[in-house]
Design a protein around this motif. Structure first.
Motif: not given
Length: 145
Positions: A35-41, A48-53, A59-60
């Motif tokens: 079973i996968m976790s409820k949070a996608p990670g 995400i690290y390709s976006y501006p800080q 997003l975080m």
């Protein structure tokens, strides 16, 4: 799919579903529940690290508001079922079916049509590579089109 493990002739055919997997072994099968976790990670294999800080921070923040660390834990479930036949392998079963079919004029589990359906698309890929052109395969008529 045949997952060859790199351990000689040892491999496994695995049917993967949304809540587990069925592994067809040489002499039986194994059924597992996954079973996968409820949070996608977030922040692993995504972009995400390709976006501006500033966007990463936002997003975080949104992710942390929606999911707790506990929802990111994947439930561990033991193997549901494993069944093995003693002194039996898929190779023995395959030959048994073939010889019984030849001797008694019975249909084969993996007859010539099965073999052709398995091999022909791969052969078409080879032809495509060597001829440097796209080869189209019709799986219904089992012909190159």
């Amino acid at each position: 799919m045949n997952f060859v493990s790199g351990l000689g002739d040892k491999g496994v055919t695995r049917f993967i579903g949304s809540e587990g997997a069925l592994e067809m072994l040489d002499n039986g099968f194994s059924l597992t529940h996954s079973i996968m976790s409820k949070a996608p990670g977030i922040g692993g294999w995504d972009a995400i690290y390709s976006y501006p800080q500033a966007m990463q921070d936002e997003l975080m923040k949104q992710y942390d508001l929606k999911y707790t660390p506990k929802t990111g834990i994947r439930p561990e479930v033991p193997v549901l079922l494993t069944w093995r036949r003693k002194n039996m392998t898929s190779i023995v079963e395959h030959f048994r079916n073939f010889f019984d079919g030849v001797r008694n004029n019975l249909p084969l589990v993996e007859g010539p049509e099965f073999a052709f359906r398995a091999a022909a698309p791969t052969l078409a890929c080879n032809d495509s590579y060597f001829q440097k052109k796209i080869i189209n395969w019709d799986p219904v008529s089992m012909k190159v089109v």
